[in-house]
Design a protein around this motif. Sequence first.
Motif, PDB file in Angstrom:
ATOM      1  N   CYS A  24       0.845  -1.200   0.000  1.00 48.44           N
ATOM      2  CA  CYS A  24       0.000   0.000   0.000  1.00 48.44           C
ATOM      3  C   CYS A  24       0.880   1.250   0.000  1.00 48.44           C
ATOM      4  O   CYS A  24       1.823   1.351   0.785  1.00 48.44           O
ATOM      5  CB  CYS A  24      -0.901  -0.002   1.221  1.00 48.44           C
ATOM      6  N   CYS A  27      -0.427   3.147   3.801  1.00 46.86           N
ATOM      7  CA  CYS A  27      -0.220   2.527   5.119  1.00 46.86           C
ATOM      8  C   CYS A  27       0.854   1.447   5.101  1.00 46.86           C
ATOM      9  O   CYS A  27       1.159   0.860   6.137  1.00 46.86           O
ATOM     10  CB  CYS A  27      -1.537   1.977   5.673  1.00 46.86           C
ATOM     11  N   CYS A  40      -5.905  -1.067  -1.320  1.00 42.71           N
ATOM     12  CA  CYS A  40      -5.510  -1.636  -0.033  1.00 42.71           C
ATOM     13  C   CYS A  40      -6.752  -2.088   0.750  1.00 42.71           C
ATOM     14  O   CYS A  40      -7.620  -1.258   1.049  1.00 42.71           O
ATOM     15  CB  CYS A  40      -4.732  -0.601   0.773  1.00 42.71           C
ATOM     16  N   CYS A  43      -6.826   0.237   4.060  1.00 43.60           N
ATOM     17  CA  CYS A  43      -7.093   1.682   4.084  1.00 43.60           C
ATOM     18  C   CYS A  43      -7.679   2.226   2.783  1.00 43.60           C
ATOM     19  O   CYS A  43      -8.031   3.400   2.702  1.00 43.60           O
ATOM     20  CB  CYS A  43      -5.830   2.455   4.457  1.00 43.60           C
TER      21      CYS A  43
END
Length: 469
Positions: A24, A27, A40, A43
Motif C-alpha cells: 500500500c 499505510c 488496499c 485503508c
Amino acid sequence: MKRGKTQTGSVVLPTHRGDVVYSCIECQAQYSLEEFHYTCPSCGSLLKLLDRAFDELKRVSGTKWRAIFDGRRVSNRHFLAGIFLFHELILPAVPPEDVIYLGEGHTPLIRANEDLSGWVGAPFYVKNDGLNPSASFKDRGMASAISYLNHSIRARDIPQVLGICASTGDTSAAAALYLSYLPKGKVKSVVLLPQGKVTPQQLSQPLGSGATVIELPGVFDDCMKVVEELAENYEVFLLNSKNPARINGQKSYSYEVAQQLDWQTSNLVTVLPIGNAGNITAVMEGFLDLYRLNIIDTLPTVIGVQSEHADPVYRWSMTGKYAPVPVRASVAQAAMIGDPVSFPKVRQLVEEHYQSRFFAVRVSEQEVMEGMLTANRHGHVVCTQGGESVAGLKKAVANGLVSREDTLVVDSTSHQLKFAEFQQMYFTDSFAPEYEITTRMDLRNAPVALDADAESVAGFLNLKRKGKT
Ligand SMILES: *Cc1c(COP(=O)(O)O)cnc(C)c1O
Ligand SMILES: [Zn+2]
C-alpha cells in the motif's frame, strides 16, 4: 545471479524470482500476490508491486546489467522478445513459461527531421508507441497484467475469470486483445466505454477481439466509478491501471528509452501526456529502478502534458493543491480525465524522488491538433495525444524550461489511425464549438476528384511534357 548454467552464449537468462507483494502506498501494508487486489483492503489507497528481494539485484553492477539487457536484445527466446526482456524489473514472480508475448514493446525512437525540430525549437526524438500490437502503449501494461493472470490461472487452478476494464478506448482495445489469447473456456472479456467518447476505430478493436462491449452514458470517470465498484464487490479481474501489474509492464517504456540512448540519460527529458496518470507513474518508476541499480547515473526530467480541457495535474503542479476538474471536449480524448486514479502515486514520486525534475505543461486544443498534424507532415504517425506531447515540448522550449542541449524524447502514445476522425474534422473545419479548434488553411488537406485520364491529371498538376521540343 547464478552464472554458468543460466548463461547461453552472451544471453543471461532471468533466474531472479524475487519476493513480490502488493504494498500500500499509504499505510505500507503488504499482501500476497496469491490474491487479486486493486486497492488496499485495510485503508483503501493505491497499491504498488514491491519486490522485497530487489536489493539482491544490486549484487550485479550497473555495467553488467546494461550488458545483460543489451545481450538479450539479440536473443530469439520468445519470452524475452517483448517487455519481459527486463524480466527482473517487470514481474519476476511470473516464470518465463507463463509470459504472454503478442509483439509489444521495443518501439522505435525516431529522430525528428530538421524542419520539425525547427518548428518545435529544439532537436528531439519521437518514441512511437503506436507501433504496439493494438496500436497504443497500453499493450505494455496489458502484457504484464495478462501474464500475471495467466500465471495465476495455472498456479492456483482458477476455473473461471472475467477480465474487465473501463476505458477511454485504448485500454479496452489492449485488454480485449490480450484476453482473447487466453483459453476461451476459462477467460471472458468485458469492456465498459463512455458512449460516443471513443473513436470508431477504437470501438472496432474490442468488438473484433470478441469482447462484450458495454456502453455507458457519461465520460470515462463515470465508467471508472462503475468498474471500481464491480472490482470491489464482485469476482472480476480489473485491467485498469489501478491494477499495479499494469503499471509494472508500462515501466518498460523507460527501460527502452534508456537502452535506445545507450544508457546515457544525464540530460534526458521525456515528455508524455497525462490522462489517468498511470503511464507517467510507470515512466517515473521505471527510471527510478534503473537509477537504483546504477544502470543510469541520473534521473531524467519528466514533463507531463495536459490539455486546457482536462488539466487537474497541471493545476496541482502550479498551485500545490489537487482537485478533480470537470472535463470538456478534447481531441486528446484518451487523456480526457478529470480525476486521475494514479494521481496519489504521481504526487509521491515527485515529492520523494523527482522534485524539480518533474513539471507539467498545459496546451490548448488548437495546439494539440497542430502538434499532431505538423509532426505527421514530417514523417511521423502520431495520434492526438502524441500531438499533445509535441505541443507540450514546443511550449517547454519556448518558455525556456528545457534547453537545446538536452536529449528530448516525446511519447506518441498511440497510432495516428485511431484518431483519424479528428484529423478529418480539422480538414473539413467541422469541429463542434466546444472543442475550440479552427482550421488553418495551410494545414488542410482533401482529396481531389478528376476524370480517369492522364490528360486531366497532368493538366491539374501542371505537368511539363517530356522531350519533343
Ligand atoms: C491511456 C492513454 C493516455 C493516457 O495515459 P494515462 O496512463 O491514462 O495517463 C494517453 N494517450 C493514449 C493514446 C492513451 O491510450
Ligand atoms: Zn493501506
